[in-house]
Design an enzyme around this catalytic site. Structure first.
Site, PDB file in Angstrom:
ATOM      1  N   ASP A  30       0.864  -1.171   0.000  1.00 14.32           N
ATOM      2  CA  ASP A  30       0.000   0.000   0.000  1.00 14.32           C
ATOM      3  C   ASP A  30       0.908   1.231   0.000  1.00 14.32           C
ATOM      4  O   ASP A  30       2.011   1.199   0.528  1.00 14.32           O
ATOM      5  CB  ASP A  30      -0.888  -0.021   1.243  1.00 14.32           C
ATOM      6  N   THR A  44       0.146   4.556   1.221  1.00  8.11           N
ATOM      7  CA  THR A  44       0.076   5.311   2.466  1.00  8.11           C
ATOM      8  C   THR A  44       0.478   4.427   3.640  1.00  8.11           C
ATOM      9  O   THR A  44      -0.062   3.342   3.831  1.00  8.11           O
ATOM     10  CB  THR A  44      -1.349   5.857   2.695  1.00  8.11           C
ATOM     11  N   ASP A  60      -1.421  -0.973   6.497  1.00 10.73           N
ATOM     12  CA  ASP A  60      -1.608  -0.471   7.861  1.00 10.73           C
ATOM     13  C   ASP A  60      -3.047  -0.083   8.150  1.00 10.73           C
ATOM     14  O   ASP A  60      -3.403   0.153   9.301  1.00 10.73           O
ATOM     15  CB  ASP A  60      -0.707   0.751   8.105  1.00 10.73           C
TER      16      ASP A  60
END
Length: 801
Positions: free
Chosen positions: A309, A311, A549
């Site tokens: 990912d 971010t 996350d």
């Protein structure tokens, strides 16, 4: 653009103060506490028991007792293996348990419990029955319960039920541990704690110190099963033959029997595998990396695709407010006031809303809220319907410009242009419909663009370069605008190609899998698309690691071959991941890869040594049975053989750095060298024995026979070590040379000759033994080259690094 939204209602009641201190104490006294299984799976007693009472230790203990009964204490030296195997295994697993437990305390979910009207974070073990637990987006439901407060609360139960859509949770609805909140906020009362809760099972599986589901350990177990079936008949026949030798008394027969059986037991292979894995846990623990499942170390070494990912992985989790760009001459005061009201209405702001709040703090006097819709990764927008003083009801929304604004409109094109520079862009707009309308937002009127700055992690480029160098493919899959994601990846200088908007991907499963396999960067990916991408890559034969996350990463993390979560991420991501980077350092992943490759590559070397020893020992015992002769060695001889051809070198090789890329087919490769090498060593050793043995039953003649035969065995076995240690580095060459020098000392020093029953006085016999040992070394060298040519094994003689 019209977005289909599910109607969500808010249900609240008087705030429940939770249990009082006295009520908590009463429940603790009654044992109604959330006691969970040990984080590392086994207690200290279990670890001691598992390392002491093993099948191998039992076999060695019986043989030791028989040898000691003969009065020859020196021949019982192999009994030290029982102590060494148990002590080393216990110490290393206890170290790993301590590391795992201490890190798990840091990385585990800390539920927010409300008691006496005050909410505080607590350890999961501190929950008692009837506690009130607050939750928001990304929080894991840690015990089973009933909802007592709900504000647009949506819970994803797909990990439990398989249902893909989040469930709206109203007052009185049941929630199950193992699910997680995707939107809204609320509180639930614990109805099941401890072993009654599904969380107990989840915890036991998520943080268990185990060697299961590992290709490496499964391969070793397969080898051991075959060895066991060979050992039993050969062992029984050896016992019978040695006890019926005409010139033997019972003592000599017992010593010969033990000398035949002891080397057939691969006593150090399982130990070194466990030690290598345990040391991996300890080493990674020092880097704030929590390994929740031990085979994960091995798993990442086998990964050939990493899905990351953007971010929180390539960029830092937080963002900073850049600027507010008004659209069509709108008033800044009006937009600023609306943003302050949106901040005030959001009980659990995400990273974007937190950045907005830093510039536009929550309004002191909140406007009445008629309806709210929290942000989810699937919708890409959030909003609220307010009663604005002197203006009546207004619907304000914030979200992705390419979702809210009409395609091709000036504001959409401007947002795309800004995003192409690597910035994050949000659109603030008023909407035609109330946010809880099923057809919301309807037609939107753009009011302003919000530009947010995102900071690339300083170690991201280096980490991605490492993966590229190691031929590990990187896929960046993000929910952000595709142009923004593409700009970030291009700035890292590693990932190339145009970023693809995931909304344009084909719906056909085969075409979808092909598109995902051929593209490196994706934007506007929904949580379920992330999960589908992982499955698509796996269908193409890839071993997939997923890093993330946020709550939108949970499903993909769970389905990936290896899930890697950030320590500051949502509790739900940490719960399902196999590895947690507690300090959020993406740069730790190369060290995890290194540990996995060290374990796999080095244990394969060690397995070659142990398998060779077991094969030549079993073959030697079988030939002795067929020829019905006395076994050519005493137990002390096979003990010293193992010291420098296997034991010490194997231990050092298992712990050394190793960056060789992991490959499937562990058992096949070990057999390709270990089996023929064992046959060569066993056959030439037995030939030597037949050539040098005499009918003289005296102790001197027998010792000279032992010594010449042992010389052949050691020279050939040391050359197995020499080829297994390749590609050479200076210390590996030194290891082989030290082994040869150690045996030269043992054979020539009068003190060691005396205690180990060696006699080099018969030069003809010694010449025969050494010559056949050299022949064995030449054949083993030839086997190494033939294996490389026939099976495609790497023929690297000297390391270039």
């Amino acid at each position: 653009m019209v977005w289909q939204a599910c109607p969500v209602t808010t249900q609240t009641q008087a705030r429940d103060p939770g249990l009082s201190a006295a009520e908590v104490a009463d429940r603790i006294a009654q044992g109604q506490l959330n006691h969970l299984p040990p984080r590392s799976g086994r207690t200290v007693a279990d670890i001691v028991r598992a390392n002491v009472f093993t099948r191998i230790n039992a076999i060695l203990a019986v043989l030791l007792a028989l040898v000691l009964a003969t009065g020859s204490w020196i021949n019982g030296a192999f009994g030290l293996l029982i102590i060494a195997n148990s002590a080393i295994g216990i110490i290393q697993e206890l170290r790993a348990k301590h590391t795992l437990d201490s890190l798990a305390v840091v990385g585990e979910a800390r539920p927010r419990i409300r008691r006496d009207g005050v909410a505080r974070d607590h350890a999961r073990d501190e929950i008692v029955l009837d506690d009130v637990i607050e939750v928001g987006p990304g929080d894991q439901i840690v015990v089973d319960g009933t909802v007592v407060e709900a504000e647009y609360l949506e819970v994803d139960e797909s990990l439990l039920t398989g249902e893909s859509d989040p469930e709206e949770k109203a007052l009185g609805a049941a929630v199950m541990s193992g699910s997680f909140v995707v939107a809204g906020a609320g509180a639930y009362r614990a109805t099941k704690v401890g072993s009654e809760s599904y969380a107990a099972q989840l915890t036991a599986e998520a943080a268990k110190f185990t060697l299961v589901k590992s290709e490496l350990t499964q391969g070793i177990n397969s080898i051991l099963k075959v060895i066991t079936w060979v050992l039993i008949p050969v062992g029984v026949a050896t016992i019978v033959v040695q006890l019926t030798q005409a010139h033997n008394d019972w003592r000599r027969s017992v010593l010969a029997m033990a000398g035949a059986l002891v080397p057939m037991v691969p006593e150090g292979l399982i130990l070194l595998t466990s030690v290598a894995f345990a040391l991996g846990v300890v080493r990674l623990g020092r880097r704030n990396c929590l390994v929740q499942e031990l085979p994960a170390i091995e798993g990442l070494a086998r990964v050939d695709v990493v899905c990351a990912d953007k971010t929180g992985t390539l960029t830092e989790n937080g963002m900073t407010f850049g600027e507010l760009r008004l659209v069509d001459g709108g008033g800044e005061a009006e937009v600023a006031a609306a943003l302050q009201q949106l901040v005030a209405a959001d009980a659990r702001p995400n990273a974007s809303m937190q950045a907005i709040a830093a510039r536009y703090p929550a309004a002191q006097q909140a406007w009445p809220v008629l309806a709210k819709l929290p942000f989810t990764s699937a919708k890409k927008w959030s909003g609220a319907t307010f009663v604005v003083p002197d203006r009546g009801a207004q619907n304000w929304v914030v979200g992705a410009p390419d979702v809210l604004a009409p395609a091709g409109s000036p504001v959409a094109l401007e947002a795309e242009r800004i995003a192409s520079g690597g910035l994050r862009v949000l659109l603030v707009a008023t909407a035609e419909r109330p946010v809880d309308d099923p057809l919301a937002p309807g037609t939107v009127t753009p009011r302003a663009l919000i530009v947010l700055n995102q900071k690339i992690r300083p170690d991201a480029a280096e980490t991605l370069a490492y993966f590229a160098e190691q031929r590990v493919q990187l896929k960046v899959i993000s929910g952000d605008n595709a142009a923004s994601v593409g700009a970030v990846t291009r700035s890292l200088g590693v990932v190339s190609g145009t970023a693809v908007d995931a909304r344009t991907l084909p719906t056909d499963a085969v075409e979808f899998a092909t598109a995902v396999d051929e593209t490196d960067v994706f934007g506007r990916v929904t949580p379920h698309q992330k999960r589908a991408m992982v499955a698509a890559l796996q269908s193409k034969g890839h071993t997939v690691a997923m890093t993330g996350d946020g709550v939108n990463d949970v499903l993909a993390l769970k389905d990936a071959d290896l899930g890697v979560a950030m320590g500051s991420g949502a509790a739900a991501t940490r719960a399902v991941a196999k590895i947690v980077l507690l300090d959020d350092r993406f740069a730790t992943l190369p060290h995890v890869v290194g540990e996995g490759r060290r374990v796999i590559g080095n244990i394969e070397r060690v397995a070659n040594l142990f398998l060779t020893k077991t094969i030549y020992s079993a073959l030697l015992a079988l030939l002795v049975v067929l020829w019905r002769v006395q076994f050519p060695f005493l137990p002390i001889h096979v003990t010293i053989t193992g010291w420098f051809t296997i034991g010490i070198p194997a231990f050092l090789l298992s712990l050394a750095p190793n960056n060789e890329q992991a490959r499937p087919g562990f058992v096949r490769r070990v057999l390709q060298l270990g089996l023929p090498a064992g046959i060569v060593v066993g056959t030439l050793t037995f030939i030597t024995y037949l050539l040098v043995r005499t009918d003289d039953p005296s102790a001197v003649a027998m010792q000279q026979t032992y010594t010449a035969t042992l010389a052949c065995l050691i020279v050939a076995a040391t050359w197995v070590l020499a080829v297994v240690a390749r590609p050479y580095r200076w210390w590996r060459v030194g290891l082989v040379m030290l082994s040869l020098l150690a045996y030269l000392l043992i054979f020539t020093w009068p003190f060691t000759q005396s205690i180990f029953f060696l006699d080099i006085g018969n030069r003809a016999a010694m010449g025969t033994g050494l010559l056949l040992g050299v022949v064995g070394a030449v054949l083993i060298e030839a086997l190494w080259w033939i294996r490389g040519k026939v099976f495609g094994a790497p023929l690297v003689f000297w390391s270039r690094s």
